[in-house]
Design a protein around this motif. Structure first.
Motif: not given
Length: 127
Positions: A43-55
């Motif tokens: 939950q701490r690593c998933m900020p609401e407004k930023d997109d998550v990058i996963i490759d």
């Protein structure tokens, strides 16, 4: 898992883990033990407004009986509202256990290589 992470679906992410998960994540504390604490970490690593990058590259997997190991390189980070990225390639491994017919991650390890001479993290490396 990549889809769940990009969708910020914490329930779908946590469904992949054992209740007694031990994580050596590259972010935050030295180790995280148990599903409750690991959920809070996600939950701490998933900020609401930023997109998550996963490759995530295709993992190399070894299985023997009810235990499995997967290793892979993964690019993780965030894409800010202004388009700038804060992401880097890391090394990762999962230790899996099959219980009641389902595979779950019971240990994971993420790490960023560092330069032995100066101790600086090597965030700019590419596969």
């Amino acid at each position: 898992m990549t889809t769940a992470k990009q969708a910020k679906d914490i329930d779908a992410i946590m469904a992949l883990y054992s209740d007694d998960i031990c994580s050596y994540d590259a972010v935050g504390t030295l180790q995280i033990n148990g599903a409750r604490d690991y959920r809070a970490h996600w939950q701490r690593c998933m900020p609401e407004k930023d997109d998550v990058i996963i490759d995530m590259q295709s993992p190399v997997i070894r299985v023997s009986g009810h235990l499995g190991v997967a290793r892979f390189l993964i690019r993780c980070g965030l894409c800010k509202d202004d388009g700038t990225e804060q992401a880097s390639w890391m090394r990762a491994s999962y230790h899996l256990e099959k219980k009641d017919g389902a595979w779950r991650i019971f240990h994971e390890h993420f790490s960023v290589p560092f330069d032995f001479e100066n101790g600086a993290a090597q965030f700019g490396l590419h596969p």
